[in-house]
Design a protein around this motif. Sequence first.
Motif, short mmCIF file in Angstrom:
data_model
loop_
_atom_site.label_atom_id
_atom_site.label_comp_id
_atom_site.label_asym_id
_atom_site.label_seq_id
_atom_site.Cartn_x
_atom_site.Cartn_y
_atom_site.Cartn_z
N THR A 146 0.80 -1.22 0.00
CA THR A 146 0.00 0.00 0.00
C THR A 146 0.84 1.27 0.00
N SER A 147 2.05 1.24 0.54
CA SER A 147 2.87 2.46 0.59
C SER A 147 3.32 2.90 -0.80
N ALA A 148 3.25 2.01 -1.78
CA ALA A 148 3.63 2.36 -3.15
C ALA A 148 2.45 2.87 -3.97
N LEU A 149 1.24 2.77 -3.41
CA LEU A 149 0.03 3.07 -4.17
C LEU A 149 -0.65 4.33 -3.66
N LEU A 150 -1.35 5.00 -4.54
CA LEU A 150 -2.11 6.18 -4.17
C LEU A 150 -3.22 5.83 -3.19
N PRO A 151 -3.66 6.78 -2.36
CA PRO A 151 -4.71 6.48 -1.36
C PRO A 151 -5.97 5.92 -2.02
N GLY A 152 -6.49 4.85 -1.45
CA GLY A 152 -7.71 4.23 -1.93
C GLY A 152 -7.54 3.27 -3.08
N VAL A 153 -6.39 3.29 -3.75
CA VAL A 153 -6.20 2.46 -4.93
C VAL A 153 -6.06 0.98 -4.57
#
Length: 388
Positions: A245-252
């Motif tokens: 999740t730290s590599a992804l935009l919020p909510g994605v």
Amino acid sequence: MMLDLAGGFGEKGRTSVVVRSGNNRILLDVGIKVGATGAEYYPALDGSIADIDALFVSHAHEDHVGALSWLLSRGYAGRIFMTAETRAEAPATLAGYADPGDLKRFPFPEDRIEIFEPGEMLKSGNLTVRTGRSGHVVGGVWFAVDDGKSRVVYSADVVPDSNVFVMDAIPECDLLVLDASYGADPVPGAARAEAISGWVARHSNGCLLPTPLSGRSLELIAALPGPFAIHAGMRASLEAQIAATSALLPGVSEMLRLRLRSAADWTDVDPLPSLPLLADDGMGEAGPSSRLLPRADRAGFPVLLTGHLPSGSPGDLLHKAGRADWVRMPTHPTLSGNVDIWEKAGRPETLGHSCASELLDDLKAHIPSLRPQCRTGQTITVPQGKNI
């Protein structure tokens, strides 16, 4: 500080840069060039390999890590740095693109890998290597190298306006080595994603979308307009990417997790599905798509290619024959993204990697300090001091 341009300058593929300062030498990436043969398939490192102190790998795509076994076979004994995600994905890349003899004698060196997290500061001799998330793939990074007198930033592959991934801001520097893969292409990623969604909607009863296992696969999943299938061998990797999740935009992450959960698994023994089907890799050179592209062609099954097609690759041949469509899904910077990176880096002297020379000339009209004449095999002096 000096740069030896070992691959990817005036060409697409074998991306590789040596940074030298005093007695310290590090190598940034070690890729292969799809479609090339002989020495041109590998970085132009010649007899200098034994003098390299450390290798820093930005991500696990073939044009950035595919020559690792070749490097080891030629005596490389230094340190090897990569993120955990790159370490997990690199063996599959080597299986598809390394020379079989090199790979057999020098398999992926799991026990030699030094893991770092994007955002960490690394050291090799008098060189400090700052890292940041690239926006290109989970675990992908850019590198900013300081020697106390000057700073060079090697972007590797970056995506400033990804709909899925986070890219950290590149710092000010004295020399910027920019991802120029698309030259001065002005079409934003959102418009390309909309075009791909429309194409898939028109072929929703069955089509093939070859894609790299990491990076573009998640961009495509986000863009697909309805139900889809994946090659079953992709699921574990896609789940791991979505969980980062730290590599992804919020909510994605949650959106992608739900989309992947509903995707059908497809295997090589199944009939071609009545759904859009994602299968790796993106060029038809390796992995399931190397088998699926000819099968789809024989069956008249629609094919959409969405990335770089090296000359002579299976995807390129199919497209040139008019039997596959192509719409670029941007996984590199378009024009506005590269101009923004350059301006925020302090408008430094700039080199463009992964780009044909004529496209670099187009980009120079927008980035005046770009040096489009630089080629693989040349050595560049980094200007001193302005942004250190």
